[in-house]
Write a protein that holds these residues in place. Structure first.
Motif, PDB file in Angstrom:
ATOM      1  N   TYR A  18       0.845  -1.203   0.000  1.00 11.93           N
ATOM      2  CA  TYR A  18       0.000   0.000   0.000  1.00 11.93           C
ATOM      3  C   TYR A  18       0.874   1.244   0.000  1.00 11.93           C
ATOM      4  O   TYR A  18       1.987   1.234   0.542  1.00 11.93           O
ATOM      5  CB  TYR A  18      -0.885   0.047   1.248  1.00 11.93           C
ATOM      6  CG  TYR A  18      -1.935  -1.039   1.280  1.00 11.93           C
ATOM      7  CD1 TYR A  18      -3.185  -0.839   0.708  1.00 11.93           C
ATOM      8  CD2 TYR A  18      -1.663  -2.271   1.862  1.00 11.93           C
ATOM      9  CE1 TYR A  18      -4.146  -1.839   0.718  1.00 11.93           C
ATOM     10  CE2 TYR A  18      -2.615  -3.276   1.875  1.00 11.93           C
ATOM     11  CZ  TYR A  18      -3.847  -3.058   1.300  1.00 11.93           C
ATOM     12  OH  TYR A  18      -4.784  -4.045   1.302  1.00 11.93           O
ATOM     13  N   LEU A  19       0.323   2.286  -0.593  1.00 10.90           N
ATOM     14  CA  LEU A  19       0.971   3.598  -0.540  1.00 10.90           C
ATOM     15  C   LEU A  19       0.009   4.509   0.210  1.00 10.90           C
ATOM     16  O   LEU A  19      -1.166   4.626  -0.161  1.00 10.90           O
ATOM     17  CB  LEU A  19       1.203   4.126  -1.958  1.00 10.90           C
ATOM     18  CG  LEU A  19       2.008   5.415  -2.065  1.00 10.90           C
ATOM     19  CD1 LEU A  19       3.437   5.195  -1.559  1.00 10.90           C
ATOM     20  CD2 LEU A  19       2.052   5.897  -3.520  1.00 10.90           C
ATOM     21  N   LEU A  20       0.508   5.128   1.271  1.00 12.48           N
ATOM     22  CA  LEU A  20      -0.313   6.035   2.092  1.00 12.48           C
ATOM     23  C   LEU A  20       0.235   7.441   1.958  1.00 12.48           C
ATOM     24  O   LEU A  20       1.450   7.633   1.912  1.00 12.48           O
ATOM     25  CB  LEU A  20      -0.229   5.583   3.567  1.00 12.48           C
ATOM     26  CG  LEU A  20      -0.766   6.558   4.619  1.00 12.48           C
ATOM     27  CD1 LEU A  20      -2.292   6.646   4.560  1.00 12.48           C
ATOM     28  CD2 LEU A  20      -0.327   6.127   6.027  1.00 12.48           C
ATOM     29  N   ASN A  21      -0.667   8.415   1.895  1.00  9.57           N
ATOM     30  CA  ASN A  21      -0.241   9.804   2.035  1.00  9.57           C
ATOM     31  C   ASN A  21      -0.473  10.157   3.510  1.00  9.57           C
ATOM     32  O   ASN A  21      -1.594  10.446   3.916  1.00  9.57           O
ATOM     33  CB  ASN A  21      -1.035  10.722   1.108  1.00  9.57           C
ATOM     34  CG  ASN A  21      -0.531  12.159   1.164  1.00  9.57           C
ATOM     35  OD1 ASN A  21       0.260  12.516   2.049  1.00  9.57           O
ATOM     36  ND2 ASN A  21      -0.980  12.977   0.239  1.00  9.57           N
ATOM     37  N   LYS A  22       0.586  10.060   4.277  1.00  6.29           N
ATOM     38  CA  LYS A  22       0.461  10.258   5.724  1.00  6.29           C
ATOM     39  C   LYS A  22       0.188  11.733   6.035  1.00  6.29           C
ATOM     40  O   LYS A  22       0.932  12.609   5.607  1.00  6.29           O
ATOM     41  CB  LYS A  22       1.756   9.815   6.415  1.00  6.29           C
ATOM     42  CG  LYS A  22       1.760  10.044   7.913  1.00  6.29           C
ATOM     43  CD  LYS A  22       3.159   9.839   8.450  1.00  6.29           C
ATOM     44  CE  LYS A  22       3.417  10.449   9.795  1.00  6.29           C
ATOM     45  NZ  LYS A  22       2.899  11.765  10.064  1.00  6.29           N
ATOM     46  N   PRO A  23      -0.860  11.980   6.811  1.00  3.60           N
ATOM     47  CA  PRO A  23      -1.103  13.377   7.199  1.00  3.60           C
ATOM     48  C   PRO A  23      -0.274  13.749   8.434  1.00  3.60           C
ATOM     49  O   PRO A  23       0.254  12.875   9.132  1.00  3.60           O
ATOM     50  CB  PRO A  23      -2.600  13.389   7.519  1.00  3.60           C
ATOM     51  CG  PRO A  23      -2.995  11.978   7.772  1.00  3.60           C
ATOM     52  CD  PRO A  23      -1.890  11.061   7.277  1.00  3.60           C
TER      53      PRO A  23
END
Ligand code: URA
Length: 246
Positions: A67-72
């Motif tokens: 998975y690729l997450l755009n971490k906030p």
């Protein structure tokens, strides 16, 4: 002889809905087994076959998921937090247990890979991999050409000199920094060392992976092509071959 299990059963277990709706996915031609469009009645072995839905690797129980997450901002990169804060795992819906590859500080935003592929994770985070990680750093003040040159050539931190980095000034107080190491709080410490504290830090690329459309807090599975590029980048050549449709 073990014939494997019905494809719709495998897909349902991987989170694609009921067996009935998985049958529909199959009849619509959206499912492939080892690169060939699947048909109703096909059976699969999850430890042998590569199953994709709409071109993305299906997270079948025995297979690896990516998975690729755009971490906030404000989310911690850990599997569980004793203080009960939100973690990156809360933002990824995976039917199997995954873990973050490396870490971003709580206040750093941007791209983070999560997977259950221990070998890829190990190679990506190993110092010898030299994988490029690109950041946009908003800093206090406006770094001079001399400060930027120091960042490029290497700065002395308390754990030693940093390796050469690609650094460019995007606009006033905004730097694009590409590093090939992964030391703790490295970008922040590098910028502080040249007199410009970081006020916001966003990771925009991990090796071949970029995704400017992924909104903060959202995640998606990597495509098979992206997984192959990552494997290529860390030299997992045998594994790339095993993801190739025969
Ligand atoms: N460098 C930092 O300073 N922080 C991060 O989270 C990643 C790289």
């Amino acid at each position: 002889m073990d014939e494997g299990e019905r494809l719709q059963k495998t897909l349902a277990r991987a989170g694609f809905g009921s067996r009935r709706s998985c049958e529909i996915l199959i009849t619509e031609g959206r499912v492939t087994i080892d690169g060939r469009v699947a048909e109703l009645g096909n059976r699969v072995k999850t430890d042998e076959n590569i199953i994709c839905v709409d071109g993305t690797l299906a997270p079948t129980a025995q297979s690896t998921v990516y998975y690729l997450l755009n971490k906030p901002d404000g989310v911690v990169t850990t599997a569980s937090d004793p203080q009960g804060r939100a973690t990156v795992l809360d933002l990824v819906e995976s039917p199997v247990r995954v873990f973050p590859v490396g870490r971003l500080d709580m206040n750093t935003e941007g791209l983070l890979i999560l997977t259950n592929d221990g070998r890829l994770a190990h190679l990506l985070t190993h110092p010898s991999s030299g994988i490029a990680k690109e950041y946009l750093a908003r800093v206090e003040g406006d770094p001079s050409p001399a400060a930027i040159r120091r960042l490029r050539e290497g700065v002395e931190l308390d754990d030693g000199m940093t390796s050469p980095a690609q650094v460019s000034r995007v606009s006033e107080g905004l730097l694009r920094i590409v590093i090939h190491e992964g030391r703790n709080r490295q970008v922040r410490r590098m910028c502080t060392a040249v007199g410009h504290d970081v006020t916001r830090l966003v990771r925009t690329r991990i090796g071949p992976l970029q995704d400017a459309t992924l909104t903060p807090g959202s995640s998606r599975q990597l495509s098979l092509g992206e997984v192959r590029k990552l494997m290529e980048a860390v030299g997992m050549t045998d594994e790339i071959a095993s993801t190739m449709p025969s």
